[in-house]
Write an enzyme that holds these catalytic residues in place. Structure first.
Site, short mmCIF file in Angstrom:
data_model
loop_
_atom_site.label_atom_id
_atom_site.label_comp_id
_atom_site.label_asym_id
_atom_site.label_seq_id
_atom_site.Cartn_x
_atom_site.Cartn_y
_atom_site.Cartn_z
NE ARG A 104 -2.60 1.23 3.56
CZ ARG A 104 -3.45 1.46 4.57
NH1 ARG A 104 -4.75 1.46 4.35
NH2 ARG A 104 -3.01 1.64 5.79
CB THR A 108 -2.19 7.16 -3.21
OG1 THR A 108 -1.62 5.84 -3.30
CG2 THR A 108 -1.25 8.18 -3.83
CG ASP A 200 0.26 -3.69 9.47
OD1 ASP A 200 0.55 -4.86 9.18
OD2 ASP A 200 0.39 -2.74 8.68
CG ASP A 203 3.78 -4.31 10.85
OD1 ASP A 203 4.65 -4.79 10.09
OD2 ASP A 203 3.45 -3.12 10.84
#
Length: 209
Positions: A104, A108, A200, A203
């Site tokens: 990602r 944006t 996340d 992670d």
């Protein structure tokens, strides 16, 4: 519009509740991703076509059922989807596995492709695209775009949790793709993360943050 199936099984909700805790260890989180993916896959494979074959039991011959064609393929979106694929392989050990690599863009929030490897007969297979999070929907849409460009038509998407914004985007982009969700969460925050979410997932699976 595509079918959206939100899980209501107590085991899924129990395990997701443990995953949400910030104190859950990397190993436990990783194991739970595999377990919840396996439970979601159980529902996602409910309507696979069956065919009858003759088998011989220790006592006699009889007719039994098996999955027709058995041409299934699991496609994890790297990297977080890998442990979901492990869970599904526990149920469907003969399935082939493809990989789609997306990251990602933090400015944006849109996905950028860096890798795609699929079985040579992918167009003949039923695809299970897996990613723990359906947040903005960008990665899921991009991954399915890649599959359709390669002639693949039978696609299902599986995730642990989703935001309404991601579900809406995926439905609009690919109304023919069924979506299987462990839990539908509240919304996205200003950074495109699901609330209340899991953090996340990549992670937390790999202990990189």
């Amino acid at each position: 519009m595509s079918e959206v199936i939100i899980m209501d099984h107590p085991l899924i909700h129990h395990k997701l509740g443990i995953m949400r805790r910030k104190t859950t260890s990397t190993k436990e989180f990783r194991d739970l991703v595999t377990e919840v993916a396996m439970l979601i896959c159980y529902e996602a494979t409910r309507n696979l076509p069956l065919t009858e074959i003759e088998v011989e039991t220790p006592l006699t011959k009889t007719m039994a059922k098996e999955i027709e064609g058995k041409k299934l393929c699991i496609v994890p979106i790297l990297r977080a989807g890998l442990h979901m694929a492990d869970g599904i392989l526990n149920l469907i050990p003969n399935a082939k596995v493809g990989h789609i690599g997306l990251y990602r863009n933090e400015e944006t929030l849109e996905p950028v492709e860096y890798f795609c490897k699929l079985p040579s007969d992918a167009a003949d297979r039923e695809m299970f695209v897996v990613d723990p999070m359906l947040a903005t929907g960008g990665s899921a849409v991009a991954a399915i775009d890649l599959l359709k460009k390669r002639g693949i038509k039978k696609i299902r998407f599986l995730c642990l949790i989703a935001a309404p914004e991601g579900v809406e985007r995926l439905q609009k982009a690919h109304p023919d793709v069924s979506i299987y969700i462990g839990n539908l969460d509240d919304r996205l925050n200003e950074n495109g993360y699901i609330l209340p979410g899991l953090g996340d997932a990549g992670d937390r699976i790999y202990g990189t943050k």
